[in-house]
Design a protein around this motif. Structure first.
Motif, PDB file in Angstrom:
ATOM      1  N   SER A 159      -3.478   7.015  -3.037  1.00 25.42           N
ATOM      2  CA  SER A 159      -3.544   6.007  -2.063  1.00 25.42           C
ATOM      3  C   SER A 159      -4.282   4.814  -2.448  1.00 25.42           C
ATOM      4  CB  SER A 159      -4.272   6.625  -0.753  1.00 25.42           C
ATOM      5  OG  SER A 159      -5.032   5.424  -0.205  1.00 25.42           O
TER       6      SER A 159
ATOM      7  N   LEU B 229       1.000  -1.333   0.021  1.00 24.48           N
ATOM      8  CA  LEU B 229       0.128   0.179   0.114  1.00 24.48           C
ATOM      9  C   LEU B 229       0.936   1.180  -0.004  1.00 24.48           C
ATOM     10  CD1 LEU B 229      -2.529  -1.079   2.654  1.00 24.48           C
ATOM     11  CD2 LEU B 229      -2.738  -1.539   0.269  1.00 24.48           C
ATOM     12  N   THR B 230       0.202   2.484  -0.508  1.00 24.06           N
ATOM     13  CA  THR B 230       1.016   3.602  -0.399  1.00 24.06           C
ATOM     14  C   THR B 230       0.010   4.808  -0.383  1.00 24.06           C
ATOM     15  OG1 THR B 230       2.437   4.871  -1.656  1.00 24.06           O
ATOM     16  CG2 THR B 230       1.020   4.066  -3.028  1.00 24.06           C
ATOM     17  N   SER B 231       0.574   5.831  -0.181  1.00 27.90           N
ATOM     18  CA  SER B 231      -0.212   7.397   0.048  1.00 27.90           C
ATOM     19  C   SER B 231       0.304   8.373  -0.687  1.00 27.90           C
ATOM     20  CB  SER B 231      -0.429   7.415   1.090  1.00 27.90           C
ATOM     21  OG  SER B 231       0.649   7.608   2.054  1.00 27.90           O
TER      22      SER B 231
END
Lengths: 273, 257
Positions: free
Chosen positions: A33, A2-4
Motif C-alpha cells: 500500500s 495511491l494503491t493497495s
C-alpha cells in the motif's frame, strides 16, 4: 496515485514491474500500500511506512550487534544486519595498511557490541546483505550524543547528511532512519586529521558536555520525535526553524513532550515552510 | 425460553441480526507505533490486535532459511477476554493450533522470498472474545502486514459461517459458535483463491458448498472495508509527507468508519 495490495495497476505488456509489484495474468499488480511511481516504462510502488532498503552510497547510522571473525554485524534497521569487515575500517598507525592477525584479535578494541557508528553502504553481496565501510575520517564510532530512530521514509537523500544546527548541535541523518544528535565539534578539533589518533577515534569516553548543550540535544531529539509522529520529512532547515520556535516560546525540552505543544509546533513550523 | 434459539420465528438471530448480516466491523492502523506495523480489528464484541516486527535479522539461527524469510506467530489471549476469566498457559494447545492456522494462511501470501535469512514476527493479542477468533486474527494480521509495508499477493480476508437447520449464517458469535456447525474461510478476494478452510464440527456435505460460498462472498465485502481503512491511512501519510498539514490528523479522528 495511491494503491493497495492486490490491486491491478497496469498491463504488463506495456510496462515493466518494479519494487512493490508483481506480474500476474499479464498485468502488473501492487503488493504494497503506497504511492505509485513511474519512470519511463518502470512501474513501482513505494510504501509509506517500511524498513530500510539499502542503496549503495547511503549514509547510515548503526549499532554493532555481534563481533565475528574479521567482521562485525551491524543493526541498520534493515531486513538483515549489515556487515562491516575489518578491512573496511581505518586502523591505527596510518590510514592504509595491511590488516594483521593481531588486529583480528583486538577487534573489540575498535568496536564492541552496542557501539554506535556512522558508515557508508558499499556494493552488497549477492543475497542482499548490506556491507558497510568507515574508511573516511567522517565516519566511525559515535559519542557525545544521543540516538533517535524514526521511520526511514522521513529521511530524504541529500547532498550531505552531516548537518550542524545553529544551536550548536551536530546532526547525522542516517538514511536508515537512525539519527545521531551530538555536541558540536569544530572542524579543526576533530581527531585523526594528523597521524590518525586511534586512541581518540575509537574512544568510548564522552567529552565534557555542559548543561546548555545537553538541553539543546534533548530539545532537538524531542522535536524530531514530534515530527516523526506527524510524519513530517526531516531536514536541517525545518529542525532549525522548530528549534527557534521552541526557544521563542521559552519551552524547556520537557514542555515539548506535551501532545498539544507538539501539535502546535508542527502547525506553526510547517505553515512557515 | 429454556433452550437457545439461534433463529427465531421472525428469522432473526439472538442478537437481532438477519442470517447473512455481519457484525459491525471496525479497524484501526498503527495502533502500536513501536512495532513496524500494527492494527486493531473488531467484529462486534471480538477485538484483536496484531503487531508485526520485521522483516528483521533472524534471532533463531537454526530455523533461518537461506532463500526466504521465516514467519513467526505468537498468540496471547488475555485472561479477561472470554466469558469466564481464564489464564492460559504458554503451551495452550488451542492457542498453538490457532497460531499454526494463521501461519499456514499467511506463508503463501507474504512474498517471503524477497527477504532471505530474515524473520517476520507477528504478535496477536486477543483482547475480547465473542466468537470468530480465527477470522479476527487473520483480518488483524492482514492489516498489520499492510501497515508494515510487507509485500503481499493480496489482502487476506476471513469470515466464519454456520448452519442452523438449512439456513446458513455469517459471522457467528460465541453463543452461536458453541451450538452450530461452523466453518472459517480465508480468501484472497481478487483471485478468489482460498488459503484457509477450518472446520471443527461435523457438517452435512450437501450444505458445505453453500456455507463456503457465502463465507467467501462475505470475505470479499470485508476486503472492501479493510481497503477503505488502509486507503484513508495511506492518504493521510502521503499528505503529511508532502508538506505536512496537522489538520489532516484531526479530520481522520472525527471521520468514523
Amino acid at each position: 496515485m495511491l494503491t493497495s495490495p492486490g490491486e491491478v495497476i497496469t498491463s504488463a505488456m506495456e510496462f515493466m514491474r518494479g519494487h512493490g509489484t508483481f506480474v500476474e495474468d499479464g498485468s502488473v499488480v501492487a503488493s504494497l500500500s503506497g504511492t505509485i511511481e513511474r519512470v519511463n516504462k518502470l512501474v513501482s510502488v513505494r510504501a509509506l511506512q517500511t524498513r530500510y532498503h539499502g542503496e549503495v552510497g547511503d549514509l547510515v547510522v548503526g549499532r554493532i550487534t555481534e563481533v565475528q571473525a574479521a567482521r562485525w554485524k551491524v543493526d541498520v534497521n534493515s531486513h538483515q544486519d549489515a556487515i562491516l569487515r575489518l578491512s573496511s575500517v581505518n586502523l591505527p598507525g596510518g590510514v592504509q595498511r595491511r590488516k594483521l592477525e593481531s588486529d583480528e584479535l583486538e577487534m573489540r578494541k575498535f568496536f564492541e557490541e552496542g557501539d554506535l557508528l556512522v558508515a557508508e553502504v558499499q556494493p552488497m553481496h549477492g543475497d542482499g546483505v548490506l556491507s558497510l565501510h568507515t574508511r573516511s575520517l567522517k565516519y566511525g564510532k559515535l559519542r557525545n550524543g544521543q540516538l533517535i530512530s524514526v521511520s526511514p521514509v522521513l529521511i530524504r537523500r541529500r547532498s550531505t547528511h552531516f548537518c550542524t544546527l545553529p544551536c550548536g548541535v551536530d546532526l547525522i541523518l542516517g538514511m536508515n532512519g537512525y539519527i545521531w544528535i551530538a555536541k558540536h565539534v569544530a572542524e579543526n578539533e576533530r581527531e585523526g586529521e594528523e597521524g590518525f589518533d586511534a586512541e581518540a577515534v575509537y574512544s568510548n569516553k564522552n567529552d565534557d558536555i555542559d548543561l546548555e548543550t545537553r538541553a539543546a540535544i534533548s530539545r532537538v531529539s524531542n522535536l524530531i520525535s514530534i515530527f516523526a509522529r506527524h510524519s513530517v520529512p526531516l531536514t536541517d532547515t525545518i529542525l532549525a526553524k522548530a528549534y527557534d520556535w521552541a526557544v521563542q516560546q521559552e519551552l524547556s525540552p520537557k514542555d515539548l513532550l506535551r501532545t498539544e505543544t507538539g501539535d502546535n509546533m508542527v502547525e506553526m513550523v510547517t505553515a512557515l515552510a | 425460553m429454556s433452550r437457545f434459539e439461534p433463529l427465531n420465528a421472525g428469522n432473526l438471530r439472538s442478537d437481532g441480526r438477519r442470517p447473512l448480516e455481519l457484525r459491525s466491523f471496525s479497524a484501526e492502523l498503527t495502533t502500536h507505533p513501536s512495532a513496524d506495523g500494527s492494527a486493531s480489528v473488531s467484529h462486534g464484541l471480538t477485538q484483536v490486535t496484531a503487531c508485526v516486527y520485521g522483516p528483521r535479522e533472524a534471532k533463531n539461527r537454526a530455523q533461518t532459511m537461506h532463500d526466504r524469510a521465516l514467519v513467526n506467530i505468537e498468540v496471547e489471549v488475555a485472561p479477561w477476554a472470554g466469558e469466564v476469566r481464564r489464564q492460559r498457559t504458554k503451551g495452550d494447545r488451542r492457542t498453538a493450533e490457532f497460531a499454526a492456522s494463521v501461519k499456514a494462511t499467511f506463508e503463501p501470501v507474504i512474498q517471503t522470498t524477497l527477504y532471505p535469512r530474515s524473520e517476520i514476527d507477528i504478535h496477536i493479542h486477543v483482547l475480547q472474545l465473542d466468537g470468530g477468533l480465527l477470522q479476527a486474527g487473520i483480518n488483524a494480521t492482514t492489516l498489520a502486514l499492510v501497515d508494515a509495508g510487507i509485500p503481499m499477493l493480496d489482502y487476506v480476508s476471513s469470515l466464519s459461517a454456520g448452519l442452523y437447520h438449512t439456513t446458513a449464517m455469517l459471522d457467528l458469535t460465541n453463543l452461536e459458535e458453541s451450538d452450530l456447525p461452523s466453518v472459517t474461510v480465508a480468501v484472497l478476494p481478487r483471485s478468489g483463491k482460498v488459503t484457509l478452510v477450518s472446520m471443527e464440527t461435523r457438517l452435512h456435505v450437501d450444505r458445505f458448498e453453500e456455507m463456503f460460498k457465502l463465507a467467501m462472498e462475505g470475505g470479499k465485502v470485508l476486503r472492501g472495508e479493510m481497503d477503505k481503512v488502509v486507503r484513508e491511512r495511506t492518504k493521510v501519510l502521503a499528505r503529511q509527507m508532502e508538506g505536512g498539514a496537522a489538520q489532516d490528523e484531526d479530520r481522520m479522528e472525527t471521520d468514523d468508519l
